[in-house]
Every structure is written in C-alpha cells, then in structure tokens.
Design a protein around this motif. Structure first.
Motif, PDB file in Angstrom:
ATOM      1  N   GLN A  16       0.816  -1.212   0.000  1.00  0.00           N
ATOM      2  CA  GLN A  16       0.000   0.000   0.000  1.00  0.00           C
ATOM      3  C   GLN A  16       0.854   1.268   0.000  1.00  0.00           C
ATOM      4  N   ASN A  17       1.988   1.246   0.669  1.00  0.00           N
ATOM      5  CA  ASN A  17       2.856   2.427   0.673  1.00  0.00           C
ATOM      6  C   ASN A  17       3.363   2.732  -0.729  1.00  0.00           C
ATOM      7  N   PHE A  18       3.780   1.695  -1.444  1.00  0.00           N
ATOM      8  CA  PHE A  18       4.234   1.891  -2.826  1.00  0.00           C
ATOM      9  C   PHE A  18       3.083   2.396  -3.690  1.00  0.00           C
ATOM     10  N   ILE A  19       1.922   1.787  -3.552  1.00  0.00           N
ATOM     11  CA  ILE A  19       0.746   2.186  -4.339  1.00  0.00           C
ATOM     12  C   ILE A  19       0.418   3.654  -4.100  1.00  0.00           C
ATOM     13  N   ASP A  20       0.395   4.077  -2.844  1.00  0.00           N
ATOM     14  CA  ASP A  20       0.025   5.455  -2.519  1.00  0.00           C
ATOM     15  C   ASP A  20       1.066   6.454  -3.015  1.00  0.00           C
ATOM     16  N   SER A  21       2.336   6.076  -2.954  1.00  0.00           N
ATOM     17  CA  SER A  21       3.408   7.019  -3.288  1.00  0.00           C
ATOM     18  C   SER A  21       3.755   7.044  -4.771  1.00  0.00           C
ATOM     19  N   HIS A  22       3.538   5.932  -5.471  1.00  0.00           N
ATOM     20  CA  HIS A  22       4.118   5.819  -6.808  1.00  0.00           C
ATOM     21  C   HIS A  22       3.140   5.406  -7.904  1.00  0.00           C
ATOM     22  N   THR A  23       1.853   5.323  -7.596  1.00  0.00           N
ATOM     23  CA  THR A  23       0.888   4.946  -8.627  1.00  0.00           C
ATOM     24  C   THR A  23      -0.371   5.793  -8.526  1.00  0.00           C
ATOM     25  N   VAL A  24      -1.138   5.769  -9.606  1.00  0.00           N
ATOM     26  CA  VAL A  24      -2.487   6.331  -9.600  1.00  0.00           C
ATOM     27  C   VAL A  24      -3.423   5.275 -10.182  1.00  0.00           C
ATOM     28  N   GLY A  25      -4.708   5.322  -9.789  1.00  0.00           N
ATOM     29  CA  GLY A  25      -5.704   4.424 -10.353  1.00  0.00           C
ATOM     30  C   GLY A  25      -6.085   3.251  -9.478  1.00  0.00           C
ATOM     31  N   PHE A  26      -5.564   3.202  -8.257  1.00  0.00           N
ATOM     32  CA  PHE A  26      -5.814   2.022  -7.425  1.00  0.00           C
ATOM     33  C   PHE A  26      -7.294   1.840  -7.096  1.00  0.00           C
TER      34      PHE A  26
END
Length: 711
Positions: A260-270
C-alpha cells in the motif's frame, strides 16, 4: 554480469580448435531476442563460413547455444541463396542485372507516385535487421520516398507489449531489468511463453532462481516443457487472461498482499482497479478461465507473499484483440506488490525477433520517429528534421499499421517494397494476403532467400545474411550489442542499406543518404535518438566491444547505460507515477459456437524461427520438425474418433488446413494447437483471425474458432 568462472579458459579452448587458415568472428546469433554471443569460424582466404562456437565471454548465454543458434551459420552457404536480381518476365522470375532491376524499380516508384501521390508507394519491413537498417528504412520511407505508409512485422510480435508498457509505466523497453536479475527473484510468473522451447537460453536464469528457492507459476493453455517444471500451472482457456489477472488482483487486495505504501506514493488508479476486481472472485474466474479455484488461490498467494518477483510474458498474452490491455493487467501485478526497481523485481516480455526491441525504436513503425518519438509530436518532428537536414513539412504524418497496410494494397497503396519479411506466412488470413499482393501495380521484395512472399514479386533484390554485415541489435534486456560481419556477399547480392541508398540516389534524394558504412548510419542514429526515450547517443561501436553491450538509455559517452529501470521509482509520466489500469474481461473477438466449437491457438517450436524462411532451409533443423501438426487432447480425440498421426482437417471461417494429429495430454480438451512456421498449403494462418487490437493493431493470432474433420 556474472561471466562463468571458466570463461577465459573455455574461450581459449575453443580458439585452439581453429584449423589453420581459419579465424573467429565474434558476433551474435541472428535469431531470437537473446542475441546469444557466438564466434563464427571463417576461412581467411575464401571467407567461407565453416562453423560456429558459442562465446563464453558473453553474459547472456555463457557458452551455450540452442539448436537454432548452433545451426544459424549454415544459412550463409546454402545453395538456394539469392545471388542475383530477378525480374518477372512472361510470368516467370528470371535473372537480371542490378542496372536493369534498379532502373525498373525506380521508374515504377516514380510512375506510381506521379499518378497516385507519394503515399501510394508503401514499405513493409521487418525487425530481423540491425538497428542501422531499421533506422534507415524509416528515413528512406519518409525522406527518400516521401510516403507515410511504412510499417513492419514487429506489429505482429511485440506491439501489444509496447502499448501496454507505455500506458502503464510510460516507456517501452522489453525488460525493466537485466536478465541476470531473474536469478534473484523469489517468485516467477511466466504467462503465454513456452520459454523452454522458444527462449531456451533463458532457462538457466530461471533455474538459477529455482536453485535459490524461487517458486514458478506458469500461465498457459498447454502443459509445455516450461509448465511441467512449475509449482502451479494455470491452464487458462485462451483469451481469458484479463479475467485471470483480475482474479489474482482480487485476492491480492482481499488478503492484504499488496504494498500500500508503494501504491500510494508511486501509482495512480488504485481505487478504480480495486472496485472493478471486487466482482472477480475465484469462483467466477474459474468459470471463465477453466482454471481451478485452488490453483488461482495458490498462485495469488505465492506471488503476493514473495518479497521479490518477476512477471514474464510473450506472444501468448499479446497476440489478442485486447493484447495491450492484457499486458497492462500483468504489469499491475508488479505494481500492486511493489515488485519493481530493484534486483529480482520487475517485468519483461520475451522478444521474439532478433531485433524486436531495436526494430521498434528508431522509426520504421507507422507512427514513430527515431528515439521512440511520436511522429505527431511537433517538437520531435522539428528535431528529426534538423538531423536529416529537411524542412519539417517534408516528414509525412502517421501511416497504416502492418495488416491495415496489406488490406490497402491495390487500392490506396499501389506499389510496395517488402524488406526482410514474409507476410504470406506471418500475417493472419494469408489467403486474403495473397489476393492483396496480387492486386498491386508493382511489388518489389528484398530478401536473402526466395520466400513465399518474394515469389509473388515483380522484382526480387538479393540481400545478405546477418554474418555478411556489421551493425547493432538490441536484445531482450534492452542491451545494445555489436554484430560483426565478414567482408563478402554471396554472388551479386548487396547489403540492404546499400541498396536503399542507391535507390534514393536514383530518385534524386541521394544527398540525404551519403553513407559509406554501417558505422556512419549508427552515428546518425545516435544523434537522431538523442533526447528521446530510447536514447542511444552515448553508445559507440568501441564502447559496445569494451562493455559487451550497453543498456539504453545512455545519454552520453561517459554514461555506462541503464541496466535497471525505475530504481528511483520515478515513472515516465509528468507526475512520475505509474498507472494502475482497470480492464473488464470481454473475451476474444471470435467466439466458439455449434459450427466452430473448438479454440485454435498457434505458436512456435524450438527448431524454427518466425516464418521459417531461414530455418526450414537448414536440414539439421528441418529434419526434427519438417511439417506442422495439431495437438489434440486424448479425450477430445476419442470423442471425435481421431487416431494419432491421422490426417485431419481444421476449418475456420477463413480457411482450412490438413495436418497430422498429435494426441497429447499437454493441451486443453477444448483447444487445439498448431505451430505456424510453414507457408502455402501448410500455413496455419489461413485460419487465424485478422481482428486487430484497437490500440496496438496486433492481430488476434492466439484465438480463433474452428471445427475439425476427418479426411
């Protein structure tokens, strides 16, 4: 990069077996994207090619060669090499001089373009050529001919991977990591690739990971040699990969196996992806894909619980009418779990053609300029115009994709130059392709052998095999390597780039094509790629020799290249974030029904390469697999009353093919498999569906509806 410890000793041993009067030419294999290192043995005086030895000092293959690599050198001396131009007279191709052939080619180009406009003459090219040639073909089309209509056979191979990578992470390099990183993965997920047969020299890397305890998940409708050694084989129904991956994502999120930390910091569209995949329960996905619930759950946990992991895939997931989105779905697995940007963590596509990577970077795609620039980008157009010394307005806009180009022949496109490609085997619905080619006002082919496509041409220009020219290719990792050639050609054959320069000169465009060597072309390519996503500007021939290849991007001569992408976790979008993209499962373009109740899928075998134009001529390879066959599950064969090796007829909505049956438990009961390396009456692409992915324009080779009949 992990050279074998005995590399120097082994190389000396190989050098020692050279006979008197021979020399070794250090080069690379001409076949798949591994681009394995090899030494070609050549008689010094005659320049005759007499043998091959694997190179121990090249990190990709470390002294190994597959059957194709070990036999590749033989094509240089084959008796049916094209050695003189051919012109069709009274319906027959007969030998002619270069002067007569080129005069005819140039006069026909001029006549067609005068009557119908510049775009009425097109080019259909290939990726089994050096970067120099691929670059030059693109420049020749736009500046030599002034046509927008150029595309290439890589459209059938890796175009979905290109689109998928670009829409997910903003850059298309076949692998985010060097191949040596595979050994450090804790889990490997291989989808739509029979790696053991199609990229056998990748298997030592997979075994290296397995030796460290890595788990292996294989997604394939066949129990291939790769699937046989897996921990979990997801025997998916062809065309249902998006549903399968959505089901894996459903479980990754539900069981909190995401980063989740990677998703929040480095992605969009989750949030969109999370919402969409809620409906893809294991039970629903099992019903769609035919894979058991238990195996879906086991695969999700193996992948999700591992610290490091690689997702690897190939044509099995790409050659679909939704191939681009299927690629992005698999990339989602890496992004959701943060498995990217470090040793042992990333994703890659197995490059099928020898230069499938470089061939799509430098301008022979319909919508592209060198350096992976978009032809519709005003800044890109202006920069390339300055490199070429032309007004930006002289560069045409985007043209048609490969199969769209074929369908236009005789109508919008009246003349065609075919280079290093064989669409009469490799294109879908080849019966229609023959009709398209026969509608042309003028058709010229450039090849080293008289392929099934070249047989239909009005003029055939003889070119060289790979060992007869020097140049670069870009392998599966994104590593640019140098191929050295010998100073000879067969008969009166000429190197492709020299022929293009001569045609350009006769068309009055010679001032833009003043090259005396491949090196000069490469130096211009370096400049043309500078500042683009695929930046080769810091790569030189000397650097390639010294470093055994250089990974792009390499923006300066001081730069050592970029073996691993995204180490800083910055993706190639303005906000630096990767895209988690959500796709509903819609299924294949063509569905089975009462008339055509089975699924046909196609693929490769270890002994042949692409259309087989090269490998079918090498006796040592052809004897192991001289003809196509159809794999049928024993239960299906029993139900239909079919015996092993019995001739059967496969029929689709487009054509039919008669082949021997191969009864085997490795295939699903609802699916048939046929390899595609043969032409004419043995071409499985008589049956395949030309439906195109709307984004990548790749045809749907991997799924079509068929019935089977006893002959």
């Amino acid at each position: 990069m992990g050279h074998p410890q005995n590399a120097d000793y082994a190389q000396r041993e190989f050098d020692a077996i050279l006979r008197e009067g021979e020399e070794n030419i250090a080069t690379h294999c001409c076949f798949c994207g591994m681009q394995c290192g090899m030494n070609i043995r050549v008689e010094k005086e005659t320049k005759k090619v007499v043998g091959v030895e694997p190179r121990y000092d090249f990190p990709m293959n470390g002294g190994r060669l597959c059957p194709k690599g070990a036999s590749a050198y033989r094509q240089a001396e084959l008796g049916d090499r094209l050695k003189q131009p051919l012109i069709r007279k009274n319906g027959q191709l007969v030998e002619s001089s270069w002067e007569e052939a080129l005069n005819l080619v140039v006069s026909k180009i001029q006549d067609i373009q005068a009557k119908h406009g510049k775009d009425a003459f097109g080019i259909y090219s290939g990726s089994s050529m050096t970067n120099e040639k691929c670059y030059l073909v693109g420049k020749f089309a736009r500046i030599g001919l002034g046509t927008k209509n150029i595309d290439y056979n890589g459209r059938y191979c890796m175009s979905s991977a290109a689109v998928g990578f670009n829409q997910s992470v903003g850059i298309d390099r076949g692998s985010t990591n060097p191949w040596s990183d595979i050994k450090f993965a804790d889990v490997l997920l291989i989808a739509g690739s029979n790696t053991a047969e199609c990229h056998p020299l990748s298997m030592p890397y997979i075994w290296g990971a397995r030796d460290r305890g890595a788990k292996l998940i294989v997604v394939d409708p066949r129990q291939t040699k790769t699937a046989l050694v897996s921990d979990v084989h997801l025997d998916v129904r062809p065309g249902t990969d998006i549903a399968l991956v959505n089901g894996l994502i459903h479980l990754l999120i539900k069981e909190k196996m995401i980063d989740q930390n990677f998703i929040d910091s480095h992605t969009v569209g989750f949030s969109e992806l999370e919402q969409l995949t809620k409906a893809y329960t294991p039970e629903k996905v099992s019903e769609i894909t035919g894979v058991s619930v238990d195996k879906i759950i086991e695969a999700a946990r193996l992948f999700g619980q591992a610290k490091n992991g690689f997702v690897l895939f190939a044509r099995g997931i790409e050659q679909h009418s939704n191939g681009s989105d299927t690629v992005s779905s698999y990339v989602n697995l890496s992004l959701l779990t943060g498995k990217i940007g470090r040793k042992g963590a990333g994703f890659a596509t197995f490059t099928g053609q020898g230069n499938g990577q470089g061939g799509r970077e430098h301008g022979q795609k319909a919508d592209q300029l060198p350096g992976y620039r978009k032809i519709t980008d005003p800044d890109a157009r202006q920069y390339i115009a300055s490199v070429w010394g032309v007004d930006e307005k002289e560069i045409p806009g985007p043209g048609m994709s490969a199969f769209e180009l074929l369908r236009s022949l005789g109508d919008e496109v009246k003349g065609l130059l075919l280079i290093c490609s064989n669409p009469m085997v490799s294109a879908p619905s080849v019966g229609d392709v023959k009709k398209y080619l026969e509608k042309l006002d003028f058709f010229v082919a450039m090849d080293m052998f008289l392929s099934e496509s070249a047989e239909l041409a009005d003029v055939v220009l003889p070119s060289t095999v790979w060992i007869e020219d020097t140049g670069t290719t870009t392998n599966v990792e994104g590593r640019v390597v140098l191929l050295k050639g010998i100073e000879r050609t067969a008969g009166e054959a000429k190197r492709d780039w020299q022929v293009l320069c001569e045609i350009a000169d006769r068309l009055g465009r010679g001032k833009y094509f003043q090259y005396n060597s491949s090196r000069e072309i490469f130096d211009e390519l370096r400049t043309a790629s500078k500042g683009g996503k695929a930046d080769y500007s810091g790569i030189t021939y000397e650097k390639l020799e010294k470093m055994d290849g250089v990974f792009w991007p390499c923006p300066s001569e001081e730069h050592e290249g970029t073996p691993r992408l995204f180490e800083d976790l910055q993706f190639q979008f303005p906000d630096g974030k990767a895209r988690l993209l959500a796709f509903e499962y819609t299924g294949a373009n063509e569905k089975v029904d009462a008339e055509f109740p089975y699924i046909l899928t196609t693929g490769r075998v270890v002994y042949h390469y692409l259309s087989g134009n090269q490998t079918r001529r090498i006796e040592a390879l052809n004897k192991f697999c001289p003809e196509p066959y159809v794999e049928i599950h024993p239960n299906t064969a029993k139900k239909l009353g079919i015996n092993n090796q019995e001739l059967v007829k496969l029929v689709s909505r487009r054509g039919e093919l008669t082949v021997p049956a191969k009864i085997t438990k490795i295939i699903r009961e609802d699916t048939f498999f046929v390899p595609y390396h043969w032409g004419k009456t043995m071409a499985i692409n008589h049956l395949t569906n030309p439906a195109l992915d709307p984004k990548s324009k790749i045809p749907e080779f991997k799924v079509c509806a068929v019935r089977i009949e006893k002959t």
